[in-house]
Design a protein around this motif. Structure first.
Motif, short mmCIF file in Angstrom:
data_model
loop_
_atom_site.label_atom_id
_atom_site.label_comp_id
_atom_site.label_asym_id
_atom_site.label_seq_id
_atom_site.Cartn_x
_atom_site.Cartn_y
_atom_site.Cartn_z
N GLN A 40 0.62 -1.05 -0.07
CA GLN A 40 -0.14 0.01 -0.02
C GLN A 40 0.84 1.18 0.16
OE1 GLN A 40 -2.47 -0.30 3.57
NE2 GLN A 40 -4.12 -0.96 2.12
N THR A 41 0.40 2.33 -0.58
CA THR A 41 1.12 3.80 -0.35
C THR A 41 0.93 4.22 1.02
OG1 THR A 41 -0.82 4.87 -1.18
CG2 THR A 41 0.66 4.10 -2.96
N LEU A 42 2.04 5.14 1.23
CA LEU A 42 1.85 5.71 2.54
C LEU A 42 0.65 6.42 2.82
CD1 LEU A 42 3.42 5.99 5.15
CD2 LEU A 42 4.52 8.02 4.15
N GLY A 43 0.07 7.08 1.69
CA GLY A 43 -1.18 7.65 1.85
C GLY A 43 -2.47 6.89 2.20
N GLU A 44 -2.43 5.75 1.45
CA GLU A 44 -3.50 4.83 1.99
C GLU A 44 -3.40 4.14 3.10
OE1 GLU A 44 -2.87 1.95 -1.19
OE2 GLU A 44 -4.06 2.93 -2.77
N ILE A 45 -2.18 3.93 3.74
CA ILE A 45 -2.04 3.42 5.30
C ILE A 45 -2.50 4.49 6.20
CG2 ILE A 45 -0.29 2.77 6.73
CD1 ILE A 45 1.39 1.59 4.56
N LEU A 46 -2.22 5.79 5.92
CA LEU A 46 -2.49 6.68 6.78
C LEU A 46 -3.92 7.12 6.62
CD1 LEU A 46 0.60 9.33 6.70
CD2 LEU A 46 0.13 7.39 8.40
N GLY A 48 -6.15 4.98 6.27
CA GLY A 48 -6.97 3.55 6.91
C GLY A 48 -8.26 4.03 7.84
N PRO A 49 -7.63 4.47 8.84
CA PRO A 49 -8.59 4.66 9.89
C PRO A 49 -9.95 5.47 9.39
CG PRO A 49 -6.62 4.85 10.75
CD PRO A 49 -6.43 5.30 9.21
N TYR A 50 -9.66 6.59 8.51
CA TYR A 50 -10.88 7.49 8.06
C TYR A 50 -11.51 6.59 6.94
CZ TYR A 50 -13.32 11.15 5.31
OH TYR A 50 -14.16 11.88 4.76
N CYS A 67 -12.63 6.79 -1.28
CA CYS A 67 -12.27 7.59 0.03
C CYS A 67 -11.40 8.44 -0.42
CB CYS A 67 -11.89 6.53 1.14
SG CYS A 67 -11.32 7.25 2.67
N ARG A 68 -11.40 9.93 -0.21
CA ARG A 68 -10.56 10.97 -0.41
C ARG A 68 -10.88 11.84 0.65
NH1 ARG A 68 -8.37 11.87 -5.68
NH2 ARG A 68 -8.60 9.87 -7.01
N ALA A 132 2.32 3.75 19.13
CA ALA A 132 1.76 4.29 18.06
C ALA A 132 1.04 3.23 17.25
CB ALA A 132 3.18 4.55 17.04
N ILE A 133 1.38 1.98 17.31
CA ILE A 133 0.54 0.96 16.72
C ILE A 133 -0.75 0.87 17.41
CG2 ILE A 133 0.20 -1.40 16.20
CD1 ILE A 133 3.36 -1.79 15.99
N LEU A 134 -0.82 0.88 18.48
CA LEU A 134 -2.12 0.77 19.25
C LEU A 134 -3.27 2.09 18.84
CD1 LEU A 134 -3.90 -0.55 21.75
CD2 LEU A 134 -2.59 0.88 23.21
N ALA A 135 -2.28 3.21 18.93
CA ALA A 135 -3.09 4.38 18.50
C ALA A 135 -3.66 4.26 17.22
CB ALA A 135 -2.10 5.71 18.67
N TYR A 136 -2.99 3.73 16.22
CA TYR A 136 -3.44 3.65 14.73
C TYR A 136 -5.02 2.85 14.87
CZ TYR A 136 -3.69 2.53 9.89
OH TYR A 136 -3.95 2.21 8.48
N TYR A 137 -5.12 1.79 15.53
CA TYR A 137 -6.12 1.11 15.77
C TYR A 137 -7.31 1.57 16.63
CZ TYR A 137 -3.60 -2.59 13.02
OH TYR A 137 -2.77 -3.39 12.30
N VAL A 138 -6.91 2.51 17.46
CA VAL A 138 -7.93 3.15 18.27
C VAL A 138 -8.51 4.07 17.77
CG1 VAL A 138 -8.17 4.42 20.40
CG2 VAL A 138 -6.88 2.29 20.42
N ILE A 139 -7.83 4.95 16.56
CA ILE A 139 -8.47 6.14 15.73
C ILE A 139 -9.41 5.78 15.26
CG2 ILE A 139 -7.64 7.64 13.88
CD1 ILE A 139 -5.02 7.59 14.96
N ALA A 140 -9.49 4.68 14.70
CA ALA A 140 -10.90 4.36 13.77
C ALA A 140 -12.16 4.36 14.76
CB ALA A 140 -10.54 3.04 13.35
N VAL A 141 -11.87 3.99 15.99
CA VAL A 141 -13.14 3.83 16.75
C VAL A 141 -13.31 5.45 17.33
CG1 VAL A 141 -14.03 2.76 18.97
CG2 VAL A 141 -12.60 1.32 17.33
N GLY A 142 -12.41 5.87 17.77
CA GLY A 142 -12.66 7.36 18.22
C GLY A 142 -13.08 8.10 17.20
#
Length: 314
Positions: A40-46, A48-50, A67-68, A132-142
């Motif tokens: 995946q591109t870096l933009g797609e990874i970042l 992801g939560p959105y 998704c944009r 940081a990894i935990l935050a990445y998965y928490v962001i989607a719910v928050g």
């Protein structure tokens, strides 16, 4: 080395670190929009939560439900891509500039200090990445909670700048909070903080942890605050158990002074000899004269005007 030689070495290592950082930034800038096959591109990874949010909870931009994020200024997309690329470059080039930093300070450390420094840096990086990894998965719910809380009257159309600032704040705050247990452990190692000082304050520590999690959480949603507070609290408890083990290993009896207050004196580790009652002072005897008087030397029986007298004197 002399001072000038140290400065030359520092200049060389800074130049090498900057070159590695620039190279990593270029790689991150390209990776933001282009990636090798299967990645995946870096933009797609970042994003992801959105993008994991339901399509009805965000504005559809582009073709269909693609998704944009939104850009409101002509230079926003370029500057955002440059900032994300620079951050990615700092992570990509971290082995190089960390090694340059380590190679510069190593000659001034003892062998024991080098070993503890390697352990400290390794644990610090690992804990920050875990946060940081935990935050990445928490962001989607928050983020889902924050966006859907008023979806009856609004639809979220986030700009790239706002979203990435929110995302990076989450990653940094979770990563920094995960360093607190390591700081506690290091204070215990150097002897500034003992297990006995903290074991009776667990309730205060847990309450303070949740208060700080509520204040530091960027989203302010209850889910992210709860996850941050529980995660940091569990890590602090693990660090307390390390302090307990380390104190026992060093022979520090944590139970010995547990019931003493701050102003109470502890018992001595040894029993001194009892103090005997004072004896009366005996009278002092007069000193005996052991030296006899030296008799006066008789004057020579000579005639002052005789020549032999003056000859003897000369």
């Amino acid at each position: 080395m002399e001072l000038v030689e140290h400065l030359k070495e520092l200049r060389t290592r800074v130049i090498i670190s900057l070159v590695a950082l620039v190279f990593g930034t270029v790689v991150g800038f390209i990776w933001y929009q282009s990636a090798p096959p299967g990645m995946q591109t870096l933009g797609e990874i970042l994003r992801g939560p959105y993008c994991s949010l339901p399509a009805e909870n965000r504005v559809a931009l582009g073709n269909g439900d693609e998704c944009r994020l939104l850009a409101t200024r002509p230079t926003e997309m370029f500057m955002l891509r440059l900032k994300v690329g620079a951050l990615a470059g700092a992570v990509i080039s971290s082995p190089v500039w960390l090694y340059q930093l380590w190679a510069f300070i190593t000659p001034g450390l003892h062998k024991q200090e080098r070993r503890w420094t390697v352990t400290f840096v390794t644990l610090a990086v690992s804990l920050f990445v875990a946060g940081a990894i935990l935050a990445y998965y928490v962001i989607a719910v928050g983020l889902g909670f924050l966006i859907t809380i008023g979806d009856e009257t609004q639809t979220a159309a986030l700009t790239g700048g706002d979203y990435f600032h929110f995302l990076l704040a989450f990653l940094v705050i979770f990563g920094v909070c995960f360093e607190v247990p390591l700081i506690i452990a290091m204070l215990n190692i150097v002897g500034l903080l003992g297990y006995n000082q903290m074991k009776g304050k667990r309730r205060i520590i847990w309450v303070a942890t949740f208060i700080f999690a509520a204040l530091l959480s960027p989203g302010g949603d209850p889910f992210s605050m709860l996850i941050l507070g529980i995660a940091v609290g569990v890590l602090i408890e693990l660090s307390l158990q390390f302090c307990r083990w380390n104190d026992k290993r060093r022979g520090i009896d944590s139970e010995e002074f547990a019931e003493l207050g701050d102003d109470d004196a502890s018992e001595l580790a040894y029993r001194p000899d009892p103090i005997m009652p004072a004896e009366p002072v005996r009278p002092v005897a007069p000193a005996s004269s052991s030296t006899a008087a030296v008799p006066d030397k008789p004057a020579p029986s000579v005639v002052p005007n005789s020549g032999s007298y003056f000859d003897d004197v000369l």
